[in-house]
Design a protein around this motif. Structure first.
Motif, mmCIF file in Angstrom:
data_model
loop_
_atom_site.group_PDB
_atom_site.id
_atom_site.type_symbol
_atom_site.label_atom_id
_atom_site.label_comp_id
_atom_site.label_asym_id
_atom_site.label_seq_id
_atom_site.Cartn_x
_atom_site.Cartn_y
_atom_site.Cartn_z
ATOM 1 N N TRP A 120 -7.402 72.663 99.934
ATOM 2 C CA TRP A 120 -5.993 72.505 99.589
ATOM 3 C C TRP A 120 -5.801 71.207 98.791
ATOM 4 O O TRP A 120 -5.099 71.198 97.769
ATOM 5 N N LEU A 121 -6.433 70.143 99.240
ATOM 6 C CA LEU A 121 -6.344 68.876 98.523
ATOM 7 C C LEU A 121 -6.877 69.004 97.102
ATOM 8 O O LEU A 121 -6.282 68.475 96.154
ATOM 9 N N ALA A 122 -7.976 69.719 96.938
ATOM 10 C CA ALA A 122 -8.553 69.905 95.609
ATOM 11 C C ALA A 122 -7.616 70.703 94.713
ATOM 12 O O ALA A 122 -7.460 70.400 93.520
ATOM 13 N N SER A 123 -6.973 71.723 95.280
ATOM 14 C CA SER A 123 -6.052 72.546 94.509
ATOM 15 C C SER A 123 -4.830 71.757 94.066
ATOM 16 O O SER A 123 -4.394 71.843 92.909
ATOM 17 N N VAL A 124 -4.281 70.964 94.971
ATOM 18 C CA VAL A 124 -3.139 70.119 94.619
ATOM 19 C C VAL A 124 -3.543 69.095 93.566
ATOM 20 O O VAL A 124 -2.813 68.836 92.603
ATOM 21 N N GLY A 125 -4.731 68.517 93.715
ATOM 22 C CA GLY A 125 -5.212 67.549 92.744
ATOM 23 C C GLY A 125 -5.341 68.144 91.355
ATOM 24 O O GLY A 125 -4.982 67.511 90.352
ATOM 25 N N ALA A 126 -5.821 69.372 91.267
ATOM 26 C CA ALA A 126 -5.956 70.043 89.974
ATOM 27 C C ALA A 126 -4.586 70.282 89.346
ATOM 28 O O ALA A 126 -4.406 70.134 88.125
ATOM 29 N N ALA A 127 -3.610 70.650 90.169
ATOM 30 C CA ALA A 127 -2.256 70.867 89.661
ATOM 31 C C ALA A 127 -1.657 69.565 89.144
ATOM 32 O O ALA A 127 -1.019 69.537 88.073
ATOM 33 N N LEU A 128 -1.840 68.483 89.881
ATOM 34 C CA LEU A 128 -1.310 67.196 89.442
ATOM 35 C C LEU A 128 -1.958 66.757 88.135
ATOM 36 O O LEU A 128 -1.290 66.166 87.268
ATOM 37 N N GLU A 129 -3.229 67.056 87.986
ATOM 38 C CA GLU A 129 -3.920 66.717 86.728
ATOM 39 C C GLU A 129 -3.308 67.489 85.564
ATOM 40 O O GLU A 129 -3.127 66.929 84.470
ATOM 41 N N GLU A 130 -2.978 68.750 85.799
ATOM 42 C CA GLU A 130 -2.360 69.549 84.747
ATOM 43 C C GLU A 130 -0.998 68.977 84.349
ATOM 44 O O GLU A 130 -0.661 68.891 83.159
ATOM 45 N N VAL A 131 -0.223 68.562 85.331
ATOM 46 C CA VAL A 131 1.083 67.967 85.049
ATOM 47 C C VAL A 131 0.919 66.660 84.284
ATOM 48 O O VAL A 131 1.631 66.384 83.314
#
Length: 223
Positions: free
Chosen positions: A26-37
């Motif tokens: 879950w942390l990795a998925s959120v991190g990837a989303a934040l990187e996209e933003v």
């Protein structure tokens, strides 16, 4: 798992429809989303939200107890999430439609603004009740984002704040009806999309420099 959508200039990151605990995946998925933003260009802002009874219940204690040898690395990754959101070069708004507890509550504090459901659900830091002390980084985050009296009460008494009480205490910025939580968060975010960029990132980095230093301490994150 979390999903990221974009509505005009506002990114909406839905954390999920379960307890949304901080499992490493879950942390990795959120991190990837934040990187996209963060890598996107032009006016933009971010809303985090969830679906169901919980916004987030925080640390994945089941995973943590099953992997005691990875305790410190896990805490470093959680701290990293808090630091990243706190310093993100866009305006961030947490839409708290459900229970927001422990590290989930700290995650909400890393956002610039918070909107909470007024009639149901609690925001709570239960660490004093569950015998898990705050790390130095967590303490720094909470005390930087809450008024001293509220931080003292929230940290020492594990008070459960309903939406209206949370607004009165300054824990959240708005307490609204259930069906207006996400829309209100998007409205707040949309009004600030032109702030995105390096200047905003620099302002946040300097404003919260001591907190970010504590959260990014990988040598002794547990104190």
């Amino acid at each position: 798992m979390p999903t990221l959508d974009r509505h005009d200039n506002v990114f909406v990151l839905d954390l999920g429809d379960g307890e949304n605990r901080f499992h490493p995946d879950w942390l990795a998925s959120v991190g990837a989303a934040l990187e996209e933003v963060e890598k996107a260009e032009g006016p933009r802002a971010l809303v985090t939200a969830a679906t169901g009874k919980f916004y987030s219940n925080g640390l994945d204690l089941d995973w943590l107890f099953a992997h005691p040898d990875r305790h410190q690395d896990y805490v470093v990754s959680v701290h990293g999430l808090f630091a990243r959101v706190l310093s993100l070069p866009v305006i961030t708004v947490a839409a708290l439609q459900g229970h927001t507890f422990a590290a989930g509550a700290m995650f909400s504090l890393a956002h610039d603004f918070r909107v909470m459901r007024a009639d149901r659900g609690y925001w709570c830091l239960p660490e004093a009740d569950i015998n898990i002390p705050f790390t130095p980084g967590m303490s720094a985050l909470i005390q930087a984002r809450l008024a001293p009296r509220t931080a003292h009460e929230a940290m020492l008494t594990a008070r459960r704040y309903g939406g209206t009480d949370a607004e009165t205490a300054g824990v959240v910025d708005r307490a609204v009806a259930e069906d207006a939580v996400r829309a209100t968060a998007v409205e707040i975010a949309q009004a600030q999309v032109n702030k995105a960029g390096d200047t905003l990132g620099t302002i946040k980095a300097r404003m919260y420099a001591p907190v970010l230093a504590a959260l990014r301490d990988t040598a002794g994150p547990l104190g």
